[in-house]
Design a protein around this motif. Structure first.
Motif, PDB file in Angstrom:
ATOM      1  N   LEU A 289       0.800  -1.223   0.000  1.00  0.00           N
ATOM      2  CA  LEU A 289       0.000   0.000   0.000  1.00  0.00           C
ATOM      3  C   LEU A 289       0.833   1.274   0.000  1.00  0.00           C
ATOM      4  CD1 LEU A 289      -2.742  -1.030   2.613  1.00  0.00           C
ATOM      5  CD2 LEU A 289      -3.002  -0.909   0.125  1.00  0.00           C
ATOM      6  N   LEU A 290       1.983   1.271   0.639  1.00  0.00           N
ATOM      7  CA  LEU A 290       2.683   2.522   0.907  1.00  0.00           C
ATOM      8  C   LEU A 290       4.065   2.654   0.278  1.00  0.00           C
ATOM      9  CD1 LEU A 290       1.832   2.943   4.728  1.00  0.00           C
ATOM     10  CD2 LEU A 290       0.643   3.923   2.759  1.00  0.00           C
ATOM     11  N   PHE A 291       4.662   1.566  -0.153  1.00  0.00           N
ATOM     12  CA  PHE A 291       6.034   1.645  -0.664  1.00  0.00           C
ATOM     13  C   PHE A 291       6.034   2.181  -2.090  1.00  0.00           C
ATOM     14  CE2 PHE A 291      10.130  -0.153  -2.158  1.00  0.00           C
ATOM     15  CZ  PHE A 291      10.947   0.298  -1.126  1.00  0.00           C
ATOM     16  N   PRO A 292       6.868   3.184  -2.405  1.00  0.00           N
ATOM     17  CA  PRO A 292       6.856   3.777  -3.752  1.00  0.00           C
ATOM     18  C   PRO A 292       7.510   2.864  -4.788  1.00  0.00           C
ATOM     19  CG  PRO A 292       8.603   4.760  -2.442  1.00  0.00           C
ATOM     20  CD  PRO A 292       7.840   3.864  -1.510  1.00  0.00           C
ATOM     21  N   ASP A 293       6.981   2.917  -6.012  1.00  0.00           N
ATOM     22  CA  ASP A 293       7.553   2.133  -7.102  1.00  0.00           C
ATOM     23  C   ASP A 293       8.794   2.802  -7.689  1.00  0.00           C
ATOM     24  OD1 ASP A 293       5.516   0.096  -7.086  1.00  0.00           O
ATOM     25  OD2 ASP A 293       4.177   1.577  -7.979  1.00  0.00           O
ATOM     26  N   SER A 294       8.803   4.126  -7.720  1.00  0.00           N
ATOM     27  CA  SER A 294       9.913   4.908  -8.259  1.00  0.00           C
ATOM     28  C   SER A 294       9.659   6.368  -7.910  1.00  0.00           C
ATOM     29  CB  SER A 294      10.010   4.733  -9.776  1.00  0.00           C
ATOM     30  OG  SER A 294       8.970   5.453 -10.423  1.00  0.00           O
ATOM     31  N   PRO A 295      10.641   7.259  -8.117  1.00  0.00           N
ATOM     32  CA  PRO A 295      10.380   8.683  -7.873  1.00  0.00           C
ATOM     33  C   PRO A 295       9.238   9.228  -8.726  1.00  0.00           C
ATOM     34  CG  PRO A 295      12.733   8.295  -8.063  1.00  0.00           C
ATOM     35  CD  PRO A 295      12.053   7.003  -8.446  1.00  0.00           C
ATOM     36  N   VAL A 296       9.067   8.667  -9.919  1.00  0.00           N
ATOM     37  CA  VAL A 296       8.003   9.135 -10.808  1.00  0.00           C
ATOM     38  C   VAL A 296       6.630   8.906 -10.189  1.00  0.00           C
ATOM     39  CG1 VAL A 296       6.955   8.844 -13.089  1.00  0.00           C
ATOM     40  CG2 VAL A 296       9.444   8.753 -12.839  1.00  0.00           C
ATOM     41  N   HIS A 297       6.495   7.867  -9.356  1.00  0.00           N
ATOM     42  CA  HIS A 297       5.204   7.515  -8.770  1.00  0.00           C
ATOM     43  C   HIS A 297       5.202   7.638  -7.243  1.00  0.00           C
ATOM     44  CE1 HIS A 297       5.489   5.163 -12.616  1.00  0.00           C
ATOM     45  NE2 HIS A 297       4.328   5.755 -12.796  1.00  0.00           N
ATOM     46  N   ALA A 298       6.112   8.432  -6.700  1.00  0.00           N
ATOM     47  CA  ALA A 298       6.199   8.597  -5.246  1.00  0.00           C
ATOM     48  C   ALA A 298       5.128   9.577  -4.774  1.00  0.00           C
ATOM     49  CB  ALA A 298       7.588   9.092  -4.856  1.00  0.00           C
ATOM     50  N   ARG A 299       4.080   9.061  -4.158  1.00  0.00           N
ATOM     51  CA  ARG A 299       2.956   9.912  -3.769  1.00  0.00           C
ATOM     52  C   ARG A 299       3.280  10.853  -2.623  1.00  0.00           C
ATOM     53  NH1 ARG A 299      -1.723   5.496  -3.064  1.00  0.00           N
ATOM     54  NH2 ARG A 299       0.093   4.338  -2.304  1.00  0.00           N
ATOM     55  N   PHE A 300       4.359  10.600  -1.892  1.00  0.00           N
ATOM     56  CA  PHE A 300       4.717  11.494  -0.797  1.00  0.00           C
ATOM     57  C   PHE A 300       5.465  12.731  -1.293  1.00  0.00           C
ATOM     58  CE2 PHE A 300       8.153   8.415  -1.205  1.00  0.00           C
ATOM     59  CZ  PHE A 300       9.287   9.213  -1.175  1.00  0.00           C
ATOM     60  N   LEU A 301       5.739  12.782  -2.604  1.00  0.00           N
ATOM     61  CA  LEU A 301       6.368  13.957  -3.214  1.00  0.00           C
ATOM     62  C   LEU A 301       5.383  14.634  -4.152  1.00  0.00           C
ATOM     63  CD1 LEU A 301       9.827  12.390  -4.235  1.00  0.00           C
ATOM     64  CD2 LEU A 301       9.365  13.805  -2.218  1.00  0.00           C
ATOM     65  N   THR A 302       5.452  15.970  -4.259  1.00  0.00           N
ATOM     66  CA  THR A 302       4.678  16.681  -5.264  1.00  0.00           C
ATOM     67  C   THR A 302       5.264  16.373  -6.639  1.00  0.00           C
ATOM     68  OG1 THR A 302       6.062  18.664  -5.225  1.00  0.00           O
ATOM     69  CG2 THR A 302       4.276  18.534  -3.599  1.00  0.00           C
ATOM     70  N   TYR A 303       4.525  16.735  -7.709  1.00  0.00           N
ATOM     71  CA  TYR A 303       5.047  16.476  -9.046  1.00  0.00           C
ATOM     72  C   TYR A 303       6.379  17.180  -9.270  1.00  0.00           C
ATOM     73  CZ  TYR A 303       0.854  14.067 -10.669  1.00  0.00           C
ATOM     74  OH  TYR A 303      -0.154  13.147 -10.840  1.00  0.00           O
ATOM     75  N   GLU A 304       6.487  18.413  -8.784  1.00  0.00           N
ATOM     76  CA  GLU A 304       7.746  19.153  -8.933  1.00  0.00           C
ATOM     77  C   GLU A 304       8.858  18.472  -8.147  1.00  0.00           C
ATOM     78  OE1 GLU A 304       4.824  20.466  -8.252  1.00  0.00           O
ATOM     79  OE2 GLU A 304       4.441  21.592 -10.111  1.00  0.00           O
ATOM     80  N   GLU A 305       8.538  17.976  -6.941  1.00  0.00           N
ATOM     81  CA  GLU A 305       9.549  17.297  -6.125  1.00  0.00           C
ATOM     82  C   GLU A 305       9.976  15.973  -6.745  1.00  0.00           C
ATOM     83  OE1 GLU A 305       8.617  18.866  -1.591  1.00  0.00           O
ATOM     84  OE2 GLU A 305       7.518  17.146  -2.392  1.00  0.00           O
ATOM     85  N   ARG A 306       9.059  15.308  -7.443  1.00  0.00           N
ATOM     86  CA  ARG A 306       9.425  14.062  -8.114  1.00  0.00           C
ATOM     87  C   ARG A 306      10.489  14.325  -9.186  1.00  0.00           C
ATOM     88  NH1 ARG A 306       3.363  11.351  -9.001  1.00  0.00           N
ATOM     89  NH2 ARG A 306       2.653  11.735  -6.872  1.00  0.00           N
ATOM     90  N   ALA A 307      10.256  15.368  -9.968  1.00  0.00           N
ATOM     91  CA  ALA A 307      11.240  15.717 -10.992  1.00  0.00           C
ATOM     92  C   ALA A 307      12.555  16.150 -10.357  1.00  0.00           C
ATOM     93  CB  ALA A 307      10.684  16.839 -11.880  1.00  0.00           C
ATOM     94  N   GLN A 308      12.470  16.921  -9.285  1.00  0.00           N
ATOM     95  CA  GLN A 308      13.689  17.382  -8.619  1.00  0.00           C
ATOM     96  C   GLN A 308      14.410  16.233  -7.914  1.00  0.00           C
ATOM     97  OE1 GLN A 308      12.117  20.673  -6.231  1.00  0.00           O
ATOM     98  NE2 GLN A 308      13.104  22.138  -7.637  1.00  0.00           N
ATOM     99  N   ALA A 309      13.647  15.226  -7.464  1.00  0.00           N
ATOM    100  CA  ALA A 309      14.278  14.046  -6.857  1.00  0.00           C
ATOM    101  C   ALA A 309      15.145  13.321  -7.871  1.00  0.00           C
ATOM    102  CB  ALA A 309      13.209  13.105  -6.307  1.00  0.00           C
ATOM    103  N   ILE A 310      14.705  13.315  -9.133  1.00  0.00           N
ATOM    104  CA  ILE A 310      15.497  12.699 -10.198  1.00  0.00           C
ATOM    105  C   ILE A 310      16.705  13.570 -10.528  1.00  0.00           C
ATOM    106  CG2 ILE A 310      15.462  11.989 -12.618  1.00  0.00           C
ATOM    107  CD1 ILE A 310      12.440  11.377 -12.199  1.00  0.00           C
ATOM    108  N   LEU A 311      16.488  14.884 -10.594  1.00  0.00           N
ATOM    109  CA  LEU A 311      17.602  15.797 -10.869  1.00  0.00           C
ATOM    110  C   LEU A 311      18.623  15.775  -9.733  1.00  0.00           C
ATOM    111  CD1 LEU A 311      15.635  18.865 -12.285  1.00  0.00           C
ATOM    112  CD2 LEU A 311      17.067  17.266 -13.577  1.00  0.00           C
ATOM    113  N   ARG A 312      18.169  15.526  -8.516  1.00  0.00           N
ATOM    114  CA  ARG A 312      19.072  15.527  -7.356  1.00  0.00           C
ATOM    115  C   ARG A 312      20.123  14.437  -7.465  1.00  0.00           C
ATOM    116  NH1 ARG A 312      20.007  13.534  -2.276  1.00  0.00           N
ATOM    117  NH2 ARG A 312      18.695  11.713  -2.648  1.00  0.00           N
ATOM    118  N   ILE A 313      19.798  13.330  -8.110  1.00  0.00           N
ATOM    119  CA  ILE A 313      20.747  12.213  -8.205  1.00  0.00           C
ATOM    120  C   ILE A 313      21.366  12.118  -9.598  1.00  0.00           C
ATOM    121  CG2 ILE A 313      19.537  10.904  -6.421  1.00  0.00           C
ATOM    122  CD1 ILE A 313      18.436   9.107  -8.662  1.00  0.00           C
ATOM    123  N   LYS A 314      21.331  13.208 -10.359  1.00  0.00           N
ATOM    124  CA  LYS A 314      21.862  13.135 -11.722  1.00  0.00           C
ATOM    125  C   LYS A 314      23.365  12.895 -11.739  1.00  0.00           C
ATOM    126  CE  LYS A 314      22.430  18.139 -12.464  1.00  0.00           C
ATOM    127  NZ  LYS A 314      22.013  19.271 -13.323  1.00  0.00           N
TER     128      LYS A 314
END
Length: 569
Positions: A289-314
């Protein structure tokens, strides 16, 4: 000599002078038409695939030519990294240091607890057989020593059979959902031990348990690679492993507790299975129910934060995930020498893991009572926890020291075999100390496993390397229980000699070889980067329903390139 482990750069050939002049001319076209890009070495023959073909002609393109230059990495949007889809929906800037810390902390609080608890439960459940050995399962199931050893081995036969299909499924299906489902199945199979009253029935259940466990560690590794930088992963892996390897504390205390449960027809080991299996089923439901599949589908992050989460590990220079199996990446993985060194390390290191299901019996054989054995077994967990946490602190404070930490962890492992070989049988505290200090080798397992994942890029290649690493892990664990032959009791002298050579010296040689190879390769790549520019961008072609195509200039991280294709790695 420094070792640039997280930034492996491998596989590009230095261009000729003629080719170099052509590339510089192409740069002008790219900068005019596609924005500021710099040169990237063209893919070599073994990098080609059906879905990404480059023009073999070395023609200079003029500024009015609207097609992209031939050496730019180009592929269909179908084969792009999953992050590409997100970045086509919204555009965001790189996170500021404050935003990056906020996103990192969110990921830590929402992901790390799942990983730590999952590792811990996995090891508690794996140790159910060893814990049950002194709680009555041998008597109730009418097992002899050879049959007990085979129950340890058959678990890893199941693990070995399922490793490749499980890794394939992790690429095809959402990671969190697949992981949660397997945890529920795992817990359910643990509960199936309860009605077993023979070697045959336990044999089947242990095999099925191995099938479901083959998903757990690869899923955790993929999750870490999607949310955290390589340096963060190097620290987090020992932290998680310290929680997992502390499981003898839980197993020992739980064993001690169930001994006092007196129920007719329901032995203490069955209560042990009820508790551990039930908790795992509940935890699996929560993960589902709660574990995220990937940053793209992480519901605990906003859409902007999801993109920034990917940029953070570039800085990893690797994508998030790609759901299509790419044959050329699979071939590249099995042709890569470091893949097999990691495989050999996993196999040799795990040759000592048969002790997991022998701890209780060996400690008991030193002359300790059942109650004393259950409590003394917790010390191994405490040693593992302290050592792995210490390793995590060292990794956090230093850089490029994974190989040194791993090598150091094998020193107590070697000393363990020497003590168990040389001490008299009357020195039971010295002998049990030899058992306890072997737990330090868990450091090497945790560090080298994430090292293997970090030095491989391209989603299919990464999952292939992880799968082969765990196939080596499974093979080692199949053989390991067979080293505790009944005729070698109680000293097991041949066993400790084999473990000294195969499980301490051989994996150390693998680590030294890996260090030499990677240092040499990184120096070569550093030299190449000093002499030529390296392009960070590529082209993704999107075909619309009406047949028209649109090309997008994207960062290489969105192209799902392997470590041999991307010189920036």
């Amino acid at each position: 000599m420094s070792m640039q482990v997280p930034t492996l750069r491998q596989g590009c050939q230095r261009p000729s002078s003629y080719a170099w002049a052509q590339r510089k001319a192409i740069d002008v076209c790219i900068m005019a038409k596609y924005g500021s890009c710099v040169w990237r070495a063209p893919p070599t023959d073994n990098m080609a695939s059906d879905h990404r073909k480059s023009n073999a002609k070395a023609a200079v393109q003029s500024e009015d030519d609207s097609s992209p230059p031939p050496d730019v990495p180009k592929l269909s949007d179908r084969y792009a990294d999953e992050s590409y889809k997100l970045f086509q929906k919204l555009q965001v800037n790189d996170p500021t240091p404050e935003e990056a810390r906020k996103i990192r902390n969110k990921c830590l609080w929402r992901i790390l607890p799942f990983l730590c608890i999952g590792y811990h439960l996995m090891y508690v459940d794996k140790q159910t057989l060893g814990s049950s050995a002194i709680l009555g399962i041998i008597k109730d199931a009418h097992l002899n020593s050879n049959q007990y050893n085979w129950l340890s081995s058959i678990f890893y036969f199941g693990y070995l059979v399922a490793e490749w299909p499980q890794n394939w499924a992790l690429q095809r299906f959402p990671v969190g959902k697949w992981l949660g489902g397997n945890l529920i199945v795992w817990g359910g199979i643990t509960l199936l031990h309860i009605p077993c009253n023979s070697f045959a029935s336990l044999f089947v259940v242990r095999f099925l348990l191995g099938l479901s466990e083959a998903c757990i560690v690869p899923a955790f590794l993929l999750t870490m690679s999607m949310f955290f930088t390589y340096q963060e992963q190097a620290v987090l892996m020992p932290v998680m492993w310290s929680i997992g390897n502390a499981s003898p504390i839980t197993s020992g205390l739980l064993s001690y507790g169930v001994i006092w449960i007196k129920t007719d027809g329901f032995s203490p080991w069955k209560w042990f299975m009820v508790i551990t299996g039930g908790i795992t089923v509940i935890f699996g439901g929560i993960v589902l129910l709660l574990f995220p599949d990937s940053p793209v589908h992480a519901r605990f992050l906003t859409y902007e934060e999801r993109a920034q989460a990917i940029l953070r590990i570039k800085e990893n220079h690797s994508g998030i995930e790609q759901k299509t199996f790419k044959k050329y990446q699979f071939i590249e993985a099995i042709q890569d020498a470091k893949t097999w060194l990691f495989f050999l390390h996993a196999w040799s290191q795990e040759m000592a893991n048969g002790l997991t299901n022998q701890y209780s019996l060996i400690i008991n054989s030193f002359g300790f009572t059942v109650l004393q054995t259950t409590l003394l077994g917790t010390v191994s967990g405490a040693v593992s926890f302290v050592c792995l946490i210490s390793a995590a602190i060292v990794l956090h404070k230093t850089t490029n020291c994974r190989s040194w930490i791993s090598l150091a962890s094998y020193i107590p492992g070697a000393l363990s075999s020497i003590l168990l070989l040389g001490l008299p049988w009357s020195n039971r505290w010295g002998l049990i100390t030899g058992i306890w200090i072997r737990s330090t080798t868990g450091i090497a397992y945790a560090v080298v496993m994430i090292w293997a994942a970090n030095t491989s890029a391209g989603h299919t290649k990464k999952t292939t390397v992880i799968a082969l690493y765990h196939i080596g892990y499974g093979l080692g664990n199949i053989i390991s229980p067979q080293l505790f032959r009944p005729q070698w009791k109680p000293r097991y002298r041949p066993t400790w000699i084999i473990l000294l050579v195969v499980a301490a010296i051989l994996p150390s040689i693998c680590i030294v070889a890996l260090r030499i190879i990677l240092v040499k390769e990184n120096k070569r790549r550093d030299k190449l980067q000093e002499e030529i520019d390296v392009r960070d961008d590529g082209i993704v072609e999107e075909i619309h329903d009406n047949g028209t195509s649109v090309t997008h200039v994207v960062d290489n991280n969105q192209l799902d390139l392997t470590d041999k294709e991307n010189l920036k790695l």
